[in-house]
Structure formats: structure tokens, C-alpha cells
Design an enzyme around this catalytic site. Sequence first.
Site, PDB file in Angstrom:
ATOM      1  N   ASP A 197     -18.388 129.227 -51.093  1.00  0.00           N
ATOM      2  CA  ASP A 197     -17.206 128.409 -51.345  1.00  0.00           C
ATOM      3  C   ASP A 197     -16.453 128.049 -50.062  1.00  0.00           C
ATOM      4  OD1 ASP A 197     -17.800 128.713 -54.079  1.00  0.00           O
ATOM      5  OD2 ASP A 197     -16.623 130.554 -54.209  1.00  0.00           O
ATOM      6  N   GLU A 249     -17.896 119.379 -62.956  1.00  0.00           N
ATOM      7  CA  GLU A 249     -18.047 120.773 -63.360  1.00  0.00           C
ATOM      8  C   GLU A 249     -16.917 121.632 -62.804  1.00  0.00           C
ATOM      9  OE1 GLU A 249     -20.257 122.019 -65.400  1.00  0.00           O
ATOM     10  OE2 GLU A 249     -19.796 124.147 -65.155  1.00  0.00           O
ATOM     11  N   GLU A 279     -15.319 136.715 -27.677  1.00  0.00           N
ATOM     12  CA  GLU A 279     -15.432 137.812 -28.635  1.00  0.00           C
ATOM     13  C   GLU A 279     -16.904 138.081 -28.947  1.00  0.00           C
ATOM     14  OE1 GLU A 279     -12.826 139.644 -29.567  1.00  0.00           O
ATOM     15  OE2 GLU A 279     -11.732 138.347 -28.179  1.00  0.00           O
ATOM     16  N   GLU A 291     -18.047 138.977 -31.597  1.00  0.00           N
ATOM     17  CA  GLU A 291     -18.322 138.497 -32.948  1.00  0.00           C
ATOM     18  C   GLU A 291     -18.325 136.968 -33.015  1.00  0.00           C
ATOM     19  OE1 GLU A 291     -15.831 140.352 -31.976  1.00  0.00           O
ATOM     20  OE2 GLU A 291     -13.911 139.556 -32.632  1.00  0.00           O
TER      21      GLU A 291
HETATM   22  O1  FUB Z   1     -17.628 131.663 -56.153  1.00  0.00           O
HETATM   23  C1  FUB Z   1     -17.224 131.761 -57.487  1.00  0.00           C
HETATM   24  C2  FUB Z   1     -17.309 130.418 -58.164  1.00  0.00           C
HETATM   25  O2  FUB Z   1     -18.613 129.909 -58.040  1.00  0.00           O
HETATM   26  C3  FUB Z   1     -16.442 129.377 -57.534  1.00  0.00           C
HETATM   27  O3  FUB Z   1     -15.089 129.473 -57.894  1.00  0.00           O
HETATM   28  C4  FUB Z   1     -17.120 128.148 -58.001  1.00  0.00           C
HETATM   29  O4  FUB Z   1     -16.732 126.988 -57.318  1.00  0.00           O
HETATM   30  C5  FUB Z   1     -18.566 128.513 -57.808  1.00  0.00           C
HETATM   31  O5  FUB Z   1     -18.969 128.275 -56.482  1.00  0.00           O
END
Ligand code: FUB
Length: 455
Positions: free
Chosen positions: A40, A214, A333, A335
Amino acid sequence: MASALRRAGLVIVALLCTATVITGPARADNPIIQTIYTADPAPLVHNGRVYLYTGHDEDGSTYFTMKEWRVWSSADMVNWTDHGSPMSVSTFAWASADAWAGQTIERNGKFYWYVPVKDRASGQMAIGVGVSTSPTGPFTDAIGRPLVRNGEIDPTVFIDDNGQAYLYWGNPNLWYVRLNADMISYSGSPTQIPLTTAGFGTRTGNASRPTLYEEGPWVFKRNGLYYNVFAARCCSEFIAYSTAPGPTGPWTYRGTVMPTQGGSFTNHAGIVDFNGGSYFFYHNGALPGGGGYTRSVAVEKFTYNADGTIPTITMTTSGAPQVGTLNPYVRQEAETIAWESGVETERASEGGMNVGWIENGDYIKVKGVAFGSGATSFTARVASASSGGRIELRLDGANGQLVGTCTVPGTGGWQTWTTVTCPVSGATGTHDLYFRYAGGSGYLFNVNWWQFNGG
Ligand code: FUB
């Protein structure tokens, strides 16, 4: 990180190393984070860096088992610095689980991070808002309760040219609300955006969800046109988009941005312009052990068509080209990583993060390092509760030209830091730099930062 990821890193890096011998600008190795699974992506450009806010899929996860969010940043799109986890479910005292997809925005020197999280009292998904004076946190709960709660997820936030801010979110519906200038309250009521097939495309085989929309909206404005890029159809999802003449519509479906690909049944888009280029962030299941619940964030560079439409973008393992080069003569860094094999990161007692869990044969790649006329020595901040080991400095491959070797002693603790320096010879021009770690068995040492001298 899971040992599966360590092993796989070796295989993938072997393939990628073959590719990077080819001339041309260094490119991001996708996925851009390998130390943990990430999902995400929500990029934010601030003061010449791209800050990347992500979720964190737990190793071996069989659901969206997500407890914290993470922050990374980059000045060049290929070397990403790990800033750790400045916000988690426990930041929100009223929340019980599900650190899912959010977005961060800056306003008047404060950073607001809108996230979906499960409300303990109702069991419903709600939208919380974290606030910080720094893009890397730490973030605190801005209001001590959900900002909105209607059981739906995936907030995206946008400030229009006239200063009016909007929060959009939703699955299965799509909502918006006008945020007040304080960014932590709103005017009016949450309003549903009509999900028409003209606006969001036609889904077949699902009578209760006739449009492609979606989840995971990403709303922004470019050249006077409003865009909503979203995860379409389930499952597997693809990324699609709609445009509108105003922030609340009417929306017109414009088609596919990224087809279904990549071994994860979800995908999630984040788009920014940086340094004159446009970048599309997404996630897939491309790392070893990866899949629908063990996802990884990746990035591609793209160019809008002349009419403002978005071209179809496909997933690559080569990713975006590097913006500029990395300066090895200032403190970097440990990392800050383009690709790694076998290491993990943790909070360092001296501040920031350090690289740890280093074993013999592990390595880190830093891309496009501009040594110029030549480095003469190398300094690193290290700690070891064991007997230490060696940092081999190599160019253009984990087994590439050796330009220096630094011995790391035992220091009496994994957070007992000392500085080591060693001579360097043959590091001129611009190269991918590999830190290859060597020593005995078990964990060798930790590294907090490094710097070359000379040049
Ligand atoms: O990562 C959890 C859920 O899966 C997210 O809120 C959605 O967008 C999907 O990626």
C-alpha cells in the site's frame, strides 16, 4: 527477515547483477524494499526527497495481518533510507488491528497521516489521523478518536488549489468529505460518490458491484484535471482510473493503468511527480515468499500522454532510473539501500536506524555512487557483541573489484558503537557500491552509518 527472503535475495540479486552490467543509468531494483514485506505505497514529495509511507505485511502472513506502518525516503528513487515505524495500531488507543492503506500530506509544517484501522468498540473499520512535525514522525493520534467511521477503508487526501482539502475513501462504496483547514475535522457529512459504469467502468459477474471500483483511491489534480486512480475489480485487482472536471466529479472512466500482474491479488497505487518525472508506485508479490499477504512495494517511471491520459504501465524488475548520483563523501545511513541480501534493520541507540543481523556473505548494494577522482579512505560507525568481522568494499557486484576492507572489532554490545577507518584504493568515477560482509559464523556486527573520505 525471513530466511526465505535471504535465500531468495541471493537468487534475485544474481539475476539483477547480470542486468546491471549493461550500460545506462542505474535503475531501481524492484521491489524497492527487501528487508521486510511492504504494501500500500503512498509517496509524498517534500524538500527534495520522496517520502514513502507503506504498510507492513508480517512474514508468513495468511491474512492482512498488519500491525504498523513504515516510512522510507529517497533523493534518487533507487537508494531508499529506512526510517522505521513511526506509527502503529497502538498509536490509536481506540484501535485494535489492521494497519491498512493510508496516505500522508503536509499542511502548514505538519504532516497528517490518514489511515484505516479497526475501531475496537464497534469492530468497524474507521479512519484515524496521525500528526507529526516531521515527515518521518513520530506520529501521534491527532484527535484521540476516529475522524470518520463507516466500516470502509483506504483514505486518500488531496488539497485543491483554493486550499480546500478533501478526504476520499471506501470499499465497497466511494466517499468523500471536505476537510477543514485544520485537517483533523470536516464540514458537512461524508458523501457518496455515485458509482456509475460511466464513471468507473463496468464489472461483469458481480451484481452487487456493477462498476470496476474496488478500493484504494488515489486522488490528485494535474493541469486542471482531477484524477482518481484506484484498485479495480476483485480479485485479482488491476489499477484503473477515472478523471473529472472537479474534485467531486462527475467522473469518467478512463481505463487501465496497470494490468493484473505480479503474484498479489491486490494492488495499490500512489503517484507523484518528482524532479521533472512522474512515478507510479504499486505493490506485488515478487519477493521470495511473496504473495497476496506478503507484498512488496515497487516503482516505475512514466510519462503522461499529451492529452493528459495515463499510459499503461507494466511491472518491471528494473524499475525507475536513478535521479542523479549518491555522494559518498557525506555521511550516509547504513540503512540507505538499493538492494540487499540477508540483512535487517532496527532502531539504533544513537538515533535513526542501523543495519543488523549481518552474517558472512550478506551484502548491501548502494546504486550510482559518485566517487569522482577517487576515495582515499572509508569510515563506518559499527558495533558488535561478537568478535566482529570485515566490511569489504566492492564495485559493481557483490564479488566485484575490491577497493578496501575494513576490520570491525568486537565492541561489547550490538549498540556499543565505535568508528573504524580503512584505506581505499581504486574507487573512482561512478559505480554501484557493494558492502559485502565477511567473518565467522553467526551475527558479525551492526552498521549505523558510513562515509568515504578524499574525492
Ligand atoms: O493492505 C490491506 C488492504 O489491502 C488495503 O487497505 C487495500 O488497499 C489492499 O491493498
